[in-house]
Design a protein around this motif. Structure first.
Motif, PDB file in Angstrom:
ATOM      1  N   TRP A   1       0.874  -1.191   0.000  1.00 15.77           N
ATOM      2  CA  TRP A   1       0.000   0.000   0.000  1.00 15.77           C
ATOM      3  C   TRP A   1       0.890   1.213   0.000  1.00 15.77           C
ATOM      4  CZ3 TRP A   1      -0.399   4.046   3.518  1.00 15.77           C
ATOM      5  CH2 TRP A   1      -1.441   4.949   3.272  1.00 15.77           C
ATOM      6  N   VAL A   2       0.656   2.140  -0.969  1.00 15.48           N
ATOM      7  CA  VAL A   2       1.458   3.348  -1.107  1.00 15.48           C
ATOM      8  C   VAL A   2       0.551   4.550  -0.855  1.00 15.48           C
ATOM      9  CG1 VAL A   2       2.948   4.704  -2.622  1.00 15.48           C
ATOM     10  CG2 VAL A   2       2.936   2.202  -2.791  1.00 15.48           C
ATOM     11  N   GLU A   3       0.960   5.392   0.032  1.00 20.36           N
ATOM     12  CA  GLU A   3       0.197   6.590   0.375  1.00 20.36           C
ATOM     13  C   GLU A   3      -0.021   7.448  -0.874  1.00 20.36           C
ATOM     14  OE1 GLU A   3       2.182   9.044   3.172  1.00 20.36           O
ATOM     15  OE2 GLU A   3       0.566  10.538   3.314  1.00 20.36           O
ATOM     16  N   GLY A   4      -1.277   7.788  -1.176  1.00 18.82           N
ATOM     17  CA  GLY A   4      -1.610   8.618  -2.330  1.00 18.82           C
ATOM     18  C   GLY A   4      -1.616   7.862  -3.648  1.00 18.82           C
ATOM     19  N   TYR A   5      -1.378   6.531  -3.624  1.00 19.45           N
ATOM     20  CA  TYR A   5      -1.321   5.735  -4.853  1.00 19.45           C
ATOM     21  C   TYR A   5      -2.256   4.531  -4.778  1.00 19.45           C
ATOM     22  CZ  TYR A   5       0.851   3.219  -8.806  1.00 19.45           C
ATOM     23  OH  TYR A   5       1.083   2.577  -9.988  1.00 19.45           O
ATOM     24  N   GLY A   6      -2.288   3.884  -3.608  1.00 19.18           N
ATOM     25  CA  GLY A   6      -3.137   2.725  -3.429  1.00 19.18           C
ATOM     26  C   GLY A   6      -2.323   1.444  -3.293  1.00 19.18           C
ATOM     27  N   VAL A   7      -3.019   0.316  -3.416  1.00 19.39           N
ATOM     28  CA  VAL A   7      -2.361  -0.985  -3.322  1.00 19.39           C
ATOM     29  C   VAL A   7      -1.715  -1.332  -4.665  1.00 19.39           C
ATOM     30  CG1 VAL A   7      -2.653  -3.442  -2.893  1.00 19.39           C
ATOM     31  CG2 VAL A   7      -3.946  -1.779  -1.534  1.00 19.39           C
ATOM     32  N   ALA A   8      -0.439  -1.658  -4.625  1.00 20.06           N
ATOM     33  CA  ALA A   8       0.302  -1.966  -5.851  1.00 20.06           C
ATOM     34  C   ALA A   8       1.088  -3.264  -5.637  1.00 20.06           C
ATOM     35  CB  ALA A   8       1.245  -0.829  -6.207  1.00 20.06           C
ATOM     36  N   ILE A   9       1.587  -3.788  -6.750  1.00 22.68           N
ATOM     37  CA  ILE A   9       2.425  -4.987  -6.702  1.00 22.68           C
ATOM     38  C   ILE A   9       3.875  -4.579  -6.932  1.00 22.68           C
ATOM     39  CG2 ILE A   9       2.191  -5.503  -9.163  1.00 22.68           C
ATOM     40  CD1 ILE A   9       2.277  -8.102  -6.360  1.00 22.68           C
ATOM     41  N   ALA A  10       4.781  -5.130  -6.135  1.00 22.03           N
ATOM     42  CA  ALA A  10       6.208  -4.873  -6.330  1.00 22.03           C
ATOM     43  C   ALA A  10       6.671  -5.748  -7.499  1.00 22.03           C
ATOM     44  CB  ALA A  10       6.985  -5.183  -5.060  1.00 22.03           C
ATOM     45  N   GLY A  11       6.635  -5.172  -8.702  1.00 22.76           N
ATOM     46  CA  GLY A  11       6.875  -5.984  -9.893  1.00 22.76           C
ATOM     47  C   GLY A  11       7.985  -5.505 -10.785  1.00 22.76           C
ATOM     48  N   ASP A  12       8.837  -4.599 -10.290  1.00 23.49           N
ATOM     49  CA  ASP A  12       9.908  -4.100 -11.152  1.00 23.49           C
ATOM     50  C   ASP A  12      11.084  -3.695 -10.269  1.00 23.49           C
ATOM     51  OD1 ASP A  12       9.973  -1.729 -13.965  1.00 23.49           O
ATOM     52  OD2 ASP A  12      11.220  -3.477 -13.449  1.00 23.49           O
ATOM     53  N   THR A  13      12.244  -3.535 -10.928  1.00 25.29           N
ATOM     54  CA  THR A  13      13.441  -3.040 -10.256  1.00 25.29           C
ATOM     55  C   THR A  13      14.036  -1.936 -11.117  1.00 25.29           C
ATOM     56  OG1 THR A  13      14.819  -4.684 -11.361  1.00 25.29           O
ATOM     57  CG2 THR A  13      13.917  -5.300  -9.210  1.00 25.29           C
TER      58      THR A  13
END
Length: 353
Positions: free
Chosen positions: A308-320
């Motif tokens: 969960w990212v403040e001001g963005y929502g729930v996301a997937i950690a899918g990149d580097t």
């Protein structure tokens, strides 16, 4: 209300299409992986078959080498016999020379006696010897001496004939032995040539099979690389499918419960226009511009985590990213304009459990 329903319908349709595309790609990759595995198995069987053929050829070569050794020993033994026979032949030849000399000498003695008979009227001498005997006993004694002399000439003739016969017999025996040894030597030489030829052919076959074995081994190495590639692609697509499912799942109606790991990070934003279409986990952000996805440092936030990212929502950690080190994240935006609008800021995140 109707507009909201349409938006929900369109959203669900996009989710199904994206999911279908991911599933199709995953299925294709799995088929490719299966085909590569089958090809690798075929090459392994072929390699095993070639190796068995190589072992058989080596056994045949060992057997041939044994025959060659035995034949060479027989040939060497024949050479010894030939040498011994040649020695006997030389000895026999020397004996023939001695006999020839004896015959020659006997001919000389007989010739001299014949000449003496002619010159001295040998017959008259014999008659005179007989007539001049003083008594019957003397006559018998003189007759016996004459007979002995005549018998000596006859014995010379008999010995002469016997020696000539012996010479002819010796010559025949020599010729017979030489012929037998020549035939035996020729047969052994032919057999040796055949064995050498067979050994050479097996050596050529062995070389061909070893080259084929090396070729198959190289092909297997290439297929093994393809297999690893296909396995990595399948893993990426599986990760992408999981990430897609997580990213497209309905967001919780409220902020997540504080059951995850909280931290503050520096955030920036990017889009497919600035960094490329496919992420490190194989997700195509160009085909899914509204996906909630962030780039992270895997040592801080594991790939595949829901965050969960403040001001963005729930996301997937899918990149580097090369610049994403430590407590930094990069959020995906639909385009560069939205990314610039996000800017650079510090936000609170929660790595959801």
């Amino acid at each position: 209300m109707q507009l909201l329903r349409r938006m929900i319908f369109m959203f669900l349709t996009c989710v199904l299409l994206v999911s279908g595309t991911v599933v199709a790609h995953a299925q294709s990759s799995k088929e490719t992986l299966h085909n590569v595995e089958q090809e690798l198995e075929q090459k392994a069987n072929e390699k095993n078959s070639i190796n068995n053929e190589i072992q058989n050829i080596k056994k045949e070569m060992e057997s041939l080498q044994t025959y060659i050794t035995q034949n060479r020993e027989a040939l060497a033994e024949t050479q010894k016999r030939i040498a011994a026979t040649h020695q006997l032949i030389e000895k026999k030849k020397e004996e023939i020379v001695v006999l020839q000399d004896k015959i020659h000498n006997r001919k000389g003695v007989m010739k001299n006696r014949l000449v003496a008979l002619q010159e001295d009227d040998k017959l008259n001498v014999v008659i005179n010897v007989m007539l001049e005997s003083e008594s019957v006993a003397d006559l018998i004694q003189r007759a016996s001496a004459v007979t002995t002399l005549l018998n000596a000439d006859r014995d010379i003739m008999i010995d002469q004939e016997n020696d000539l016969k012996q010479i002819e017999e010796d010559k025949k025996e020599i010729a017979k032995q030489e012929e037998q040894l020549a035939v035996e030597q020729e047969n052994l030489a032919k057999h040796q040539a055949e064995l050498d030829m067979n050994l050479q052919k097996r050596q050529e076959s062995l070389t061909v099979m070893q080259q084929k074995y090396s070729q198959v081994d190289q092909e297997m190495a290439g297929i093994q690389a393809q297999l690893q590639e296909a396995q990595a692609r399948v893993r990426q697509e599986q990760d992408a499918a999981r990430a897609m499912a997580a990213a497209n799942s309905p967001a919780p109606p409220s902020t997540p419960a504080p059951t995850g790991k909280e931290m503050y990070v520096t955030s920036t934003a990017y889009s497919w226009q600035s960094s490329g279409s496919v992420t490190a986990t194989g997700i195509n952000i160009k085909e899914n511009p509204n996906i909630k996805l962030i780039a992270v440092d895997p040592s801080v936030i594991p790939l595949g985590s829901r965050v969960w990212v403040e001001g963005y929502g729930v996301a997937i950690a899918g990149d580097t990213g090369g610049a994403i080190k430590g407590h930094k994240i990069d959020v995906v935006m639909p385009d560069n304009a939205h990314a610039i609008a996000w800017g650079r800021k510090t936000v609170k995140i929660v790595v959801l459990q």
